[in-house]
Design a protein around this motif. Structure first.
Motif, PDB file in Angstrom:
ATOM      1  N   UNK A 218      18.307  33.470 -52.480  1.00 59.42           N
ATOM      2  CA  UNK A 218      17.751  34.127 -53.670  1.00 59.42           C
ATOM      3  C   UNK A 218      18.519  33.743 -54.927  1.00 59.42           C
ATOM      4  N   UNK A 219      19.832  33.627 -54.818  1.00 59.62           N
ATOM      5  CA  UNK A 219      20.616  33.283 -56.005  1.00 59.62           C
ATOM      6  C   UNK A 219      20.320  31.851 -56.452  1.00 59.62           C
ATOM      7  N   UNK A 220      20.117  30.965 -55.481  1.00 59.92           N
ATOM      8  CA  UNK A 220      19.827  29.564 -55.838  1.00 59.92           C
ATOM      9  C   UNK A 220      18.461  29.466 -56.519  1.00 59.92           C
ATOM     10  N   UNK A 221      17.476  30.179 -55.972  1.00 59.00           N
ATOM     11  CA  UNK A 221      16.139  30.158 -56.592  1.00 59.00           C
ATOM     12  C   UNK A 221      16.203  30.765 -57.996  1.00 59.00           C
ATOM     13  N   UNK A 222      16.963  31.855 -58.125  1.00 63.98           N
ATOM     14  CA  UNK A 222      17.127  32.478 -59.450  1.00 63.98           C
ATOM     15  C   UNK A 222      17.779  31.494 -60.411  1.00 63.98           C
ATOM     16  N   UNK A 223      18.728  30.720 -59.877  1.00 60.03           N
ATOM     17  CA  UNK A 223      19.424  29.727 -60.714  1.00 60.03           C
ATOM     18  C   UNK A 223      18.441  28.654 -61.183  1.00 60.03           C
ATOM     19  N   UNK A 224      17.513  28.248 -60.292  1.00 57.15           N
ATOM     20  CA  UNK A 224      16.493  27.275 -60.694  1.00 57.15           C
ATOM     21  C   UNK A 224      15.667  27.832 -61.860  1.00 57.15           C
ATOM     22  N   UNK A 225      15.326  29.112 -61.753  1.00 63.94           N
ATOM     23  CA  UNK A 225      14.492  29.720 -62.800  1.00 63.94           C
ATOM     24  C   UNK A 225      15.277  29.781 -64.120  1.00 63.94           C
ATOM     25  N   UNK A 226      16.534  30.232 -64.057  1.00 64.79           N
ATOM     26  CA  UNK A 226      17.325  30.291 -65.296  1.00 64.79           C
ATOM     27  C   UNK A 226      17.522  28.887 -65.869  1.00 64.79           C
ATOM     28  N   UNK A 227      17.692  27.913 -64.984  1.00 65.98           N
ATOM     29  CA  UNK A 227      17.874  26.530 -65.440  1.00 65.98           C
ATOM     30  C   UNK A 227      16.639  26.060 -66.211  1.00 65.98           C
ATOM     31  N   UNK A 228      15.463  26.260 -65.613  1.00 67.35           N
ATOM     32  CA  UNK A 228      14.254  25.749 -66.273  1.00 67.35           C
ATOM     33  C   UNK A 228      13.988  26.536 -67.563  1.00 67.35           C
ATOM     34  N   UNK A 229      14.391  27.802 -67.590  1.00 64.47           N
ATOM     35  CA  UNK A 229      14.206  28.573 -68.827  1.00 64.47           C
ATOM     36  C   UNK A 229      15.097  28.032 -69.946  1.00 64.47           C
ATOM     37  N   UNK A 274      20.178  40.605 -55.676  1.00 61.55           N
ATOM     38  CA  UNK A 274      20.916  39.737 -54.757  1.00 61.55           C
ATOM     39  C   UNK A 274      21.900  38.836 -55.502  1.00 61.55           C
ATOM     40  N   UNK A 275      21.537  38.443 -56.725  1.00 62.94           N
ATOM     41  CA  UNK A 275      22.492  37.654 -57.514  1.00 62.94           C
ATOM     42  C   UNK A 275      23.714  38.532 -57.825  1.00 62.94           C
ATOM     43  N   UNK A 276      23.460  39.787 -58.196  1.00 57.20           N
ATOM     44  CA  UNK A 276      24.573  40.723 -58.434  1.00 57.20           C
ATOM     45  C   UNK A 276      25.415  40.883 -57.168  1.00 57.20           C
ATOM     46  N   UNK A 277      24.718  41.040 -56.034  1.00 56.86           N
ATOM     47  CA  UNK A 277      25.439  41.271 -54.774  1.00 56.86           C
ATOM     48  C   UNK A 277      26.290  40.056 -54.413  1.00 56.86           C
ATOM     49  N   UNK A 278      25.773  38.870 -54.696  1.00 59.01           N
ATOM     50  CA  UNK A 278      26.550  37.659 -54.376  1.00 59.01           C
ATOM     51  C   UNK A 278      27.810  37.578 -55.240  1.00 59.01           C
ATOM     52  N   UNK A 279      27.640  37.927 -56.521  1.00 58.08           N
ATOM     53  CA  UNK A 279      28.817  37.929 -57.408  1.00 58.08           C
ATOM     54  C   UNK A 279      29.847  38.945 -56.891  1.00 58.08           C
ATOM     55  N   UNK A 280      29.338  40.119 -56.471  1.00 61.81           N
ATOM     56  CA  UNK A 280      30.252  41.164 -55.969  1.00 61.81           C
ATOM     57  C   UNK A 280      30.984  40.695 -54.710  1.00 61.81           C
ATOM     58  N   UNK A 281      30.238  40.065 -53.790  1.00 61.90           N
ATOM     59  CA  UNK A 281      30.861  39.572 -52.546  1.00 61.90           C
ATOM     60  C   UNK A 281      31.904  38.509 -52.886  1.00 61.90           C
ATOM     61  N   UNK A 282      31.536  37.599 -53.806  1.00 61.01           N
ATOM     62  CA  UNK A 282      32.462  36.519 -54.168  1.00 61.01           C
ATOM     63  C   UNK A 282      33.757  37.109 -54.744  1.00 61.01           C
ATOM     64  N   UNK A 283      33.577  38.074 -55.666  1.00 53.46           N
ATOM     65  CA  UNK A 283      34.758  38.708 -56.292  1.00 53.46           C
ATOM     66  C   UNK A 283      35.652  39.349 -55.241  1.00 53.46           C
TER      67      UNK A 283
END
Ligand code: UGA
Length: 460
Positions: A218-229, A274-283
């Motif tokens: 989900x984070x990678x797909x979200x990143x694709x969307x932010x990238x294209x934006x 899920x992007x938030x959750x990934x950042x939290x897990x990484x931290x």
């Protein structure tokens, strides 16, 4: 095969109906007694094309049963799926696991190894390490039970998109299973056998990796969307076209064409959470997930920028103007408003002094009670929303908006301005009807040239 699915929310219901359709006996459990009462009457409380028919057929055939408590079925089940909600915690970006843990405790109480070994499977999107912590939780509440002998805990994340969840379940790109236990693997293979026959790759890995695959997908797909934006913004400055840019990028098989549609930012109950959750897990693990953090930041900024864009094309002010908004859900074919860009864009327009008339094919009714939409005039149709508006803004690309007649739009709008934040409409078609068209990433955005108001075109 006999399974129990705990949670009759989005994932639980879709999974229950689809497993039942594959010939498995499914008991779907939810502690919300009213929800279960409605489900027993055949009322599906969520909007998902095809789900009601599927649930009805399988309930009728006796393969899908609903109940409001964890019953005896758990003791006899080959597998028990946990598909309850994992909202973001109020105090942090991390996921709230209280529903998962509550379900796990209830399951633990009812395990009965004399009736066979049970595989507990997490389907909810959970932080890394949750399957292991559920195993510990079961051992803590039933010390006589031994993992690998009396029960197993596996991870089997879902990749269902709202609006096409049944198709995604029945014909997935892949099935990911986190378990290193041979028994759990056998049970999961048997459960998914109807899908594997169709050539679906089924991947087995350890539990932590399976959990991480979900969050990173989900984070990678979200990143694709932010990238294209971001690239859409660049296209506007360079007089380039983001649609062609995305096509050119996507033709490279290493990049792929999907999730490169520029728009007002991603929403829904999954990408932002899920992007938030990934950042939290990484931290938590001392890792700096900078790309994901930037993805979130770009997306947050995007929604405000879109409100500003609407103001910019309306000669720098929307005060006293009426803006017609088509679509308020986070994407089409759902009635879900969670984290929808409309929740930021519409209140900002109202705060800038605009009045908003809005229409959504599925969410107009729910939206009336949403505090962020206070003051919005809800229309019964796209035409009603557009009537006498000073601009039209497309926020969600519902199919029915694509077929709106440009001539009719031109006749209904007071000012000929169309801001299409999903690139859903045909610019040439609109321009030839005399409308000023503003897409996303399609050339420079400038204030609309002096608007000649042709009152002759105005409807009654
Ligand atoms: C997403 C994933 O796609 C599913 O695989 C996953 O199972 C699900 O989350 C989940 O975790 O349960 P969903 O939230 O239903 O599914 O919606 P998507 O279709 O992925 O769209 C998410 C957001 O991105 C929407 O707001 C959509 O408008 C936006 N988007 C998507 C774009 O702006 N551009 C694109 O090219 C694609």
């Amino acid at each position: 095969m006999q399974i129990v699915i705990v949670g009759a929310g989005y994932v639980g219901l879709v999974s229950s109906a689809c497993f039942a359709e594959a010939g498995i006996d499914v008991t779907c459990v939810d502690s919300n007694a009213e929800r279960i009462r409605q489900l027993r009457k055949g009322h599906i409380p969520i909007f998902e094309p095809g789900l009601e028919e599927l649930a009805e057929r399988n309930a009728g055939a006796g393969r899908l049963v609903f109940r409001d408590d964890l019953g005896d079925e758990i003791a006899r089940a080959d597998a028990v799926f946990i598909a309850v909600g994992t909202p973001t915690r109020r105090d942090s970006q991390a996921a709230d696991l209280s529903f998962v843990n509550q379900a796990a405790r209830g399951i633990a109480e009812r395990l009965d190894p004399t009736q066979g070994r049970t595989v507990i499977v997490t389907k909810s999107t959970v932080p890394v390490g949750t399957a292991s912590s559920i195993e510990q939780l079961v051992i803590a509440s039933r010390p006589e039970l031994m993992p690998g002998r009396d029960f197993d805990v596996a991870s089997n994340p879902e990749f269902l998109r709202e609006g096409s969840a049944i198709e995604d379940f029945m014909r997935p790109d892949r099935v990911i299973c986190g378990t290193e236990d041979a028994h759990a693997e056998r049970v999961l293979r048997e459960l998914y056998a109807p899908l594997i026959v169709r050539g679906t790759p089924m991947m087995f890995t350890d539990r932590a990796t399976a959990e991480l695959i979900k969050l990173t997908s989900n984070s990678f797909l979200a990143m694709k969307v932010s990238f294209i934006n971001e690239m859409a913004d660049l296209c506007e400055q360079c007089n380039a076209d983001v649609q062609d840019l995305a096509r050119g990028l996507g033709l490279d098989q290493r990049i792929g064409p999907r999730f490169l549609r520029a728009g007002p930012g991603f929403g829904g109950s999954c990408f932002p959470k899920d992007a938030d959750a990934l950042v939290a897990v990484a931290r938590e693990h001392g890792v700096d997930a900078q790309l994901v953090e930037a993805t979130i930041r770009v997306n947050d900024g995007r929604k405000h920028a879109m409100a500003e864009r609407i103001r910019a094309v309306m000669e720098g002010s929307v005060a006293g103007k009426r803006i017609a908004v088509l679509g308020v859900t986070f994407k089409p074919n759902t009635d879900d408003l969670r984290e929808a860009p409309s929740l930021v864009i519409i209140p900002e327009l109202i705060a800038m002094g605009a009045s908003v008339s809005a229409y959504d094919p599925a969410a107009s009714a729910n939206a009336r009670t949403v505090p962020a939409f206070r003051g919005v005039l809800w229309a019964e149709s796209a035409e009603e929303a557009m009537r006498r508006a000073d601009a039209l803004v497309v926020l969600t690309e519902w199919d029915e908006f694509r077929s709106l007649s440009a001539q009719r739009m031109a006749a209904l709008l007071r000012e000929p301005i169309v801001v299409d934040l999903r690139n859903a409409l045909d610019p040439q078609d609109l321009q030839s009807a005399g409308l000023h068209y503003y897409g996303v990433g399609r050339g420079r955005v400038q204030p609309t040239p002096a608007l000649g108001i042709d009152r002759g075109r105005m409807p009654d």
